[in-house]
Write a protein that holds these residues in place. Structure first.
Motif, PDB file in Angstrom:
ATOM      1  N   MET A   1      11.729  -8.277  -0.868  1.00 50.23           N
ATOM      2  CA  MET A   1      11.663  -6.722  -0.675  1.00 50.23           C
ATOM      3  C   MET A   1      10.725  -6.480   0.294  1.00 50.23           C
ATOM      4  N   GLU A   2      11.464  -5.380   0.976  1.00 47.03           N
ATOM      5  CA  GLU A   2      10.389  -4.764   2.292  1.00 47.03           C
ATOM      6  C   GLU A   2      10.692  -3.365   2.111  1.00 47.03           C
ATOM      7  N   ALA A   3       9.499  -2.736   2.300  1.00 45.48           N
ATOM      8  CA  ALA A   3       9.341  -1.198   2.171  1.00 45.48           C
ATOM      9  C   ALA A   3       8.491  -0.669   2.949  1.00 45.48           C
ATOM     10  N   THR A   4       8.742   0.727   3.088  1.00 45.64           N
ATOM     11  CA  THR A   4       7.528   1.413   3.819  1.00 45.64           C
ATOM     12  C   THR A   4       6.932   2.595   2.915  1.00 45.64           C
ATOM     13  N   VAL A   5       5.532   2.075   2.804  1.00 42.87           N
ATOM     14  CA  VAL A   5       4.881   2.810   1.766  1.00 42.87           C
ATOM     15  C   VAL A   5       3.520   3.296   2.149  1.00 42.87           C
ATOM     16  N   VAL A  64       5.195  -3.130   3.850  1.00 42.91           N
ATOM     17  CA  VAL A  64       4.871  -4.202   3.069  1.00 42.91           C
ATOM     18  C   VAL A  64       6.135  -5.147   2.790  1.00 42.91           C
ATOM     19  N   GLN A  65       6.053  -6.400   2.567  1.00 47.74           N
ATOM     20  CA  GLN A  65       6.879  -7.481   2.283  1.00 47.74           C
ATOM     21  C   GLN A  65       6.374  -7.844   1.021  1.00 47.74           C
ATOM     22  N   CYS A  66       7.267  -7.722  -0.077  1.00 49.39           N
ATOM     23  CA  CYS A  66       6.895  -8.124  -1.452  1.00 49.39           C
ATOM     24  C   CYS A  66       7.911  -9.434  -1.804  1.00 49.39           C
ATOM     25  N   SER A  67       7.336  -9.966  -2.997  1.00 46.40           N
ATOM     26  CA  SER A  67       8.119 -10.973  -3.830  1.00 46.40           C
ATOM     27  C   SER A  67       7.807 -10.684  -5.121  1.00 46.40           C
ATOM     28  N   MET A  68       8.923 -10.593  -6.020  1.00 45.38           N
ATOM     29  CA  MET A  68       8.909 -10.444  -7.464  1.00 45.38           C
ATOM     30  C   MET A  68       9.191 -11.677  -8.115  1.00 45.38           C
ATOM     31  N   VAL A  69       8.188 -11.496  -9.093  1.00 42.10           N
ATOM     32  CA  VAL A  69       8.196 -12.872 -10.160  1.00 42.10           C
ATOM     33  C   VAL A  69       8.324 -12.229 -11.579  1.00 42.10           C
ATOM     34  N   VAL A  70       9.243 -12.921 -12.345  1.00 42.73           N
ATOM     35  CA  VAL A  70       9.412 -12.383 -13.810  1.00 42.73           C
ATOM     36  C   VAL A  70       8.810 -13.554 -14.495  1.00 42.73           C
ATOM     37  N   THR A 129       6.127  -9.128 -12.058  1.00 40.82           N
ATOM     38  CA  THR A 129       4.884  -8.605 -11.088  1.00 40.82           C
ATOM     39  C   THR A 129       5.141  -8.659  -9.633  1.00 40.82           C
ATOM     40  N   ILE A 130       4.950  -7.885  -8.788  1.00 40.66           N
ATOM     41  CA  ILE A 130       5.181  -7.730  -7.570  1.00 40.66           C
ATOM     42  C   ILE A 130       3.987  -8.291  -6.573  1.00 40.66           C
ATOM     43  N   TYR A 131       4.284  -9.142  -5.866  1.00 42.50           N
ATOM     44  CA  TYR A 131       3.261  -9.832  -5.064  1.00 42.50           C
ATOM     45  C   TYR A 131       3.303  -9.153  -3.457  1.00 42.50           C
ATOM     46  N   VAL A 132       2.491  -8.777  -3.187  1.00 45.46           N
ATOM     47  CA  VAL A 132       2.372  -8.261  -1.599  1.00 45.46           C
ATOM     48  C   VAL A 132       2.313  -9.610  -0.683  1.00 45.46           C
ATOM     49  N   ASP A 133       3.283  -9.925   0.004  1.00 43.33           N
ATOM     50  CA  ASP A 133       3.076 -11.067   0.855  1.00 43.33           C
ATOM     51  C   ASP A 133       2.490 -10.742   2.234  1.00 43.33           C
ATOM     52  N   LYS A 134       2.823  -9.601   2.800  1.00 39.67           N
ATOM     53  CA  LYS A 134       2.648  -9.111   4.029  1.00 39.67           C
ATOM     54  C   LYS A 134       2.351  -7.703   3.860  1.00 39.67           C
ATOM     55  N   ILE A 135       1.205  -7.266   4.821  1.00 37.57           N
ATOM     56  CA  ILE A 135       1.030  -5.721   4.897  1.00 37.57           C
ATOM     57  C   ILE A 135       0.584  -5.409   6.254  1.00 37.57           C
ATOM     58  N   GLY A 136       1.236  -4.357   6.621  1.00 40.58           N
ATOM     59  CA  GLY A 136       0.744  -4.077   8.106  1.00 40.58           C
ATOM     60  C   GLY A 136       1.177  -2.377   8.380  1.00 40.58           C
ATOM     61  N   MET A 137       0.592  -1.862   9.349  1.00 40.25           N
ATOM     62  CA  MET A 137       0.594  -0.498   9.521  1.00 40.25           C
ATOM     63  C   MET A 137       1.893  -0.178  10.299  1.00 40.25           C
ATOM     64  N   VAL A 138       2.671   0.974   9.851  1.00 38.10           N
ATOM     65  CA  VAL A 138       3.867   1.214  10.811  1.00 38.10           C
ATOM     66  C   VAL A 138       3.581   1.684  11.940  1.00 38.10           C
TER      67      VAL A 138
END
Length: 97
Positions: free
Chosen positions: A1-5, A66-72, A88-97
């Motif tokens: 999952m990738e999102a702007t947050v 952010v790029q996230c992975s989800m684990v059940v 659980t959502i793990y943040v794999d990568k994060i950077g400013m827009v």
């Protein structure tokens, strides 16, 4: 999952113990929890391991990608024996827009 947050809240470094199911050894994991929003949804993302130890304090004024992975995770309730699940959502990568 990738999102702007936007980061609404950031925990300090947390350390917790867990039992490694493969080896049976007691281990420690470091984590930082981020409360994130994309403007519609609000969710918790977790940074773990060495990245958590070196995690900077993020500025809530800025937008981040952010790029996230989800684990059940599944387990049986100790009280009722009922099968339970948590995502659980793990943040794999994060950077400013």
């Amino acid at each position: 999952m990738e999102a702007t947050v936007r980061i609404l809240n950031q925990s300090g470094l947390m350390t917790r113990q867990y039992l490694d199911k493969k080896t049976g050894d007691q281990k420690v994991i470091n984590s930082v929890t981020l409360k994130l929003t994309d403007g519609l949804n609000t969710f918790l993302g977790e940074i773990t391991g060495e990245r958590a130890v070196n995690c900077p304090k993020y500025d809530p004024q800025y937008l981040y990608k952010v790029q996230c992975s989800m684990v059940v995770r599944e387990w049986n309730s100790q009280q009722t024996g009922e099968a339970m699940q948590a995502t659980t959502i793990y943040v794999d990568k994060i950077g400013m827009v």
